[in-house]
Design an enzyme around this catalytic site. Sequence first.
Site, PDB file in Angstrom:
ATOM      1  CE  LYS A  72      -2.098  -1.131   3.852  1.00 44.00           C
ATOM      2  NZ  LYS A  72      -1.438  -2.423   4.137  1.00 44.00           N
ATOM      3  NE  ARG A 109      -4.710  -1.104  10.260  1.00 45.87           N
ATOM      4  CZ  ARG A 109      -3.694  -0.723   9.500  1.00 45.87           C
ATOM      5  NH1 ARG A 109      -3.728   0.401   8.835  1.00 45.87           N
ATOM      6  NH2 ARG A 109      -2.648  -1.498   9.404  1.00 45.87           N
ATOM      7  NE  ARG A 168       7.495  -3.038   6.089  1.00 45.32           N
ATOM      8  CZ  ARG A 168       6.183  -3.004   6.174  1.00 45.32           C
ATOM      9  NH1 ARG A 168       5.485  -2.318   5.294  1.00 45.32           N
ATOM     10  NH2 ARG A 168       5.571  -3.677   7.110  1.00 45.32           N
ATOM     11  NE  ARG A 175       5.857  -1.013  10.241  1.00 44.89           N
ATOM     12  CZ  ARG A 175       4.767  -1.034   9.468  1.00 44.89           C
ATOM     13  NH1 ARG A 175       4.790  -0.479   8.266  1.00 44.89           N
ATOM     14  NH2 ARG A 175       3.658  -1.606   9.886  1.00 44.89           N
ATOM     15  NE  ARG A 185       1.584  -5.304  10.909  1.00 38.18           N
ATOM     16  CZ  ARG A 185       2.693  -5.255  10.178  1.00 38.18           C
ATOM     17  NH1 ARG A 185       3.794  -5.844  10.596  1.00 38.18           N
ATOM     18  NH2 ARG A 185       2.686  -4.634   9.016  1.00 38.18           N
TER      19      ARG A 185
HETATM   20  P1  AP5 Z   1       4.778  -1.648   1.806  1.00 33.79           P
HETATM   21  O1  AP5 Z   1       4.475  -0.750   0.671  1.00 33.79           O
HETATM   22  O2  AP5 Z   1       5.554  -1.120   2.957  1.00 33.79           O
HETATM   23  O3  AP5 Z   1       3.433  -2.401   2.315  1.00 33.79           O
HETATM   24  P2  AP5 Z   1       2.171  -1.873   3.112  1.00 33.79           P
HETATM   25  O4  AP5 Z   1       0.974  -2.460   2.479  1.00 33.79           O
HETATM   26  O5  AP5 Z   1       2.239  -0.393   3.258  1.00 33.79           O
HETATM   27  O6  AP5 Z   1       2.405  -2.626   4.492  1.00 33.79           O
HETATM   28  P3  AP5 Z   1       2.274  -2.113   5.992  1.00 33.79           P
HETATM   29  O7  AP5 Z   1       2.960  -3.151   6.840  1.00 33.79           O
HETATM   30  O8  AP5 Z   1       2.748  -0.698   6.112  1.00 33.79           O
HETATM   31  O9  AP5 Z   1       0.780  -2.200   6.253  1.00 33.79           O
HETATM   32  P4  AP5 Z   1       0.088  -2.215   7.592  1.00 33.79           P
HETATM   33  O10 AP5 Z   1      -1.294  -2.009   7.195  1.00 33.79           O
HETATM   34  O11 AP5 Z   1       0.346  -3.414   8.404  1.00 33.79           O
HETATM   35  O12 AP5 Z   1       0.841  -1.063   8.438  1.00 33.79           O
HETATM   36  P5  AP5 Z   1       0.470   0.450   8.826  1.00 33.79           P
HETATM   37  O13 AP5 Z   1       1.707   1.211   8.845  1.00 33.79           O
HETATM   38  O14 AP5 Z   1      -0.685   0.919   8.038  1.00 33.79           O
HETATM   39  O15 AP5 Z   1       5.555  -2.920   1.179  1.00 33.79           O
HETATM   40  C1  AP5 Z   1       6.032  -3.968   1.991  1.00 33.79           C
HETATM   41  C2  AP5 Z   1       7.415  -4.429   1.474  1.00 33.79           C
HETATM   42  O16 AP5 Z   1       7.242  -5.048   0.214  1.00 33.79           O
HETATM   43  C3  AP5 Z   1       8.415  -3.278   1.263  1.00 33.79           C
HETATM   44  O17 AP5 Z   1       9.696  -3.703   1.648  1.00 33.79           O
HETATM   45  C4  AP5 Z   1       8.376  -3.026  -0.253  1.00 33.79           C
HETATM   46  O18 AP5 Z   1       9.623  -2.577  -0.748  1.00 33.79           O
HETATM   47  C5  AP5 Z   1       8.018  -4.406  -0.795  1.00 33.79           C
HETATM   48  N1  AP5 Z   1       7.177  -4.352  -2.002  1.00 33.79           N
HETATM   49  C6  AP5 Z   1       6.120  -3.530  -2.239  1.00 33.79           C
HETATM   50  N2  AP5 Z   1       5.576  -3.789  -3.449  1.00 33.79           N
HETATM   51  C7  AP5 Z   1       6.306  -4.816  -3.982  1.00 33.79           C
HETATM   52  C8  AP5 Z   1       6.227  -5.541  -5.208  1.00 33.79           C
HETATM   53  N3  AP5 Z   1       5.296  -5.271  -6.152  1.00 33.79           N
HETATM   54  N4  AP5 Z   1       7.139  -6.539  -5.424  1.00 33.79           N
HETATM   55  C9  AP5 Z   1       8.080  -6.831  -4.488  1.00 33.79           C
HETATM   56  N5  AP5 Z   1       8.193  -6.164  -3.311  1.00 33.79           N
HETATM   57  C10 AP5 Z   1       7.314  -5.180  -3.061  1.00 33.79           C
HETATM   58  O19 AP5 Z   1      -0.044   0.241  10.320  1.00 33.79           O
HETATM   59  C11 AP5 Z   1       0.823  -0.142  11.337  1.00 33.79           C
HETATM   60  C12 AP5 Z   1       0.103  -0.125  12.669  1.00 33.79           C
HETATM   61  O20 AP5 Z   1      -0.346   1.204  12.976  1.00 33.79           O
HETATM   62  C13 AP5 Z   1      -1.171  -0.991  12.762  1.00 33.79           C
HETATM   63  O21 AP5 Z   1      -0.877  -2.335  13.061  1.00 33.79           O
HETATM   64  C14 AP5 Z   1      -1.903  -0.277  13.895  1.00 33.79           C
HETATM   65  O22 AP5 Z   1      -1.356  -0.607  15.153  1.00 33.79           O
HETATM   66  C15 AP5 Z   1      -1.607   1.186  13.618  1.00 33.79           C
HETATM   67  N6  AP5 Z   1      -2.605   1.803  12.734  1.00 33.79           N
HETATM   68  C16 AP5 Z   1      -2.393   2.354  11.511  1.00 33.79           C
HETATM   69  N7  AP5 Z   1      -3.535   2.814  10.977  1.00 33.79           N
HETATM   70  C17 AP5 Z   1      -4.511   2.531  11.883  1.00 33.79           C
HETATM   71  C18 AP5 Z   1      -5.918   2.723  11.896  1.00 33.79           C
HETATM   72  N8  AP5 Z   1      -6.561   3.303  10.868  1.00 33.79           N
HETATM   73  N9  AP5 Z   1      -6.615   2.304  12.988  1.00 33.79           N
HETATM   74  C19 AP5 Z   1      -5.984   1.740  14.038  1.00 33.79           C
HETATM   75  N10 AP5 Z   1      -4.654   1.503  14.084  1.00 33.79           N
HETATM   76  C20 AP5 Z   1      -3.917   1.905  13.017  1.00 33.79           C
HETATM   77 MG    MG Z   2       2.505   0.918   4.887  1.00 33.12          MG
END
Ligand code: AP5
Ligand code: MG
Length: 217
Positions: free
Chosen positions: A13, A88, A127, A161, A172
């Site tokens: 994402k 979410r 990552r 992370r 997660r």
């Molecule tokens: P990346 O682009 O980083 O993936 P992502 O989908 O952004 O993954 P996240 O882990 O950030 O999602 P998440 O939803 O768990 O975390 P968030 O920060 O939102 O890509 C991943 C890896 O793959 C990278 O190394 C990249 O280089 C590689 N890659 C990408 N595309 C590729 C491809 N096509 N081919 C090969 N490799 C590729 O949330 C974290 C925490 O914050 C949550 O657990 C929660 O505690 C809190 N939080 C955040 N938002 C909320 C909310 N709305 N409500 C409550 N808690 C929240």
């Molecule tokens: Mg992300």
Amino acid sequence: MRIVLVGPPGAGKGTQAAYLAKNLSIPHISTGDLFRANINQGTDLGKQAKAYMDAGELVPDEVTIGMAEDRLEQPDAAKGFLLDGFPRNEPQARALDAYLERKGLRLDGVLDLEVPEDEVVKRIAGRRICRNDGAHVFHLEYKRPKVDGVCDECGGELYQRADDAEDKVRTRLDVYHRETEPIIDYYKQQDLVVTISALGPVPEVTQRAMEALRRTG
Ligand code: AP5
Ligand code: MG
């Protein structure tokens, strides 16, 4: 355009949002990045969020919704936005709808990134992200930094992370299936969802996403 990006942790994402936001000239708003920036700066909000994030659980809605709305109030979001990681769960989706309704606005589309679980696990395990800016994202195999441990874009330190540890990833994914997947059905009822495969090279996924978004709104 006002777009919501959904997909499991590690789907890509953040990676896609960076390119899509640039192509569409709208800000990329990631609640995860906002929380991590608050933790780095030691704010009260960061302190409230940290334990939940480290455990892989959702931060409570009353904290999250307020933070997201504050960000949406900023002038750059007036022309549109790409939300990544918010909403979410269903209460957050309803809160966003109510917020937009108060402004006389609506979403144009919800882009759903589909990735099999074994690939998600590989993407998360490799990552590394930048201490200075959570939007600078690398991968030990798929997107190696030029110098080990150093961000290509700003020279910042790369780190893993805390919630990318294997046991936290399991939590997660469970939270995603239980809390977040139901919002896809919620938005399907509004006919907003376009689903694409997020497998393959990053630019190909971006192209697929741009084509899908043209079919919305
Ligand atoms: P990346 O682009 O980083 O993936 P992502 O989908 O952004 O993954 P996240 O882990 O950030 O999602 P998440 O939803 O768990 O975390 P968030 O920060 O939102 O890509 C991943 C890896 O793959 C990278 O190394 C990249 O280089 C590689 N890659 C990408 N595309 C590729 C491809 N096509 N081919 C090969 N490799 C590729 O949330 C974290 C925490 O914050 C949550 O657990 C929660 O505690 C809190 N939080 C955040 N938002 C909320 C909310 N709305 N409500 C409550 N808690 C929240
Ligand atoms: Mg992300």
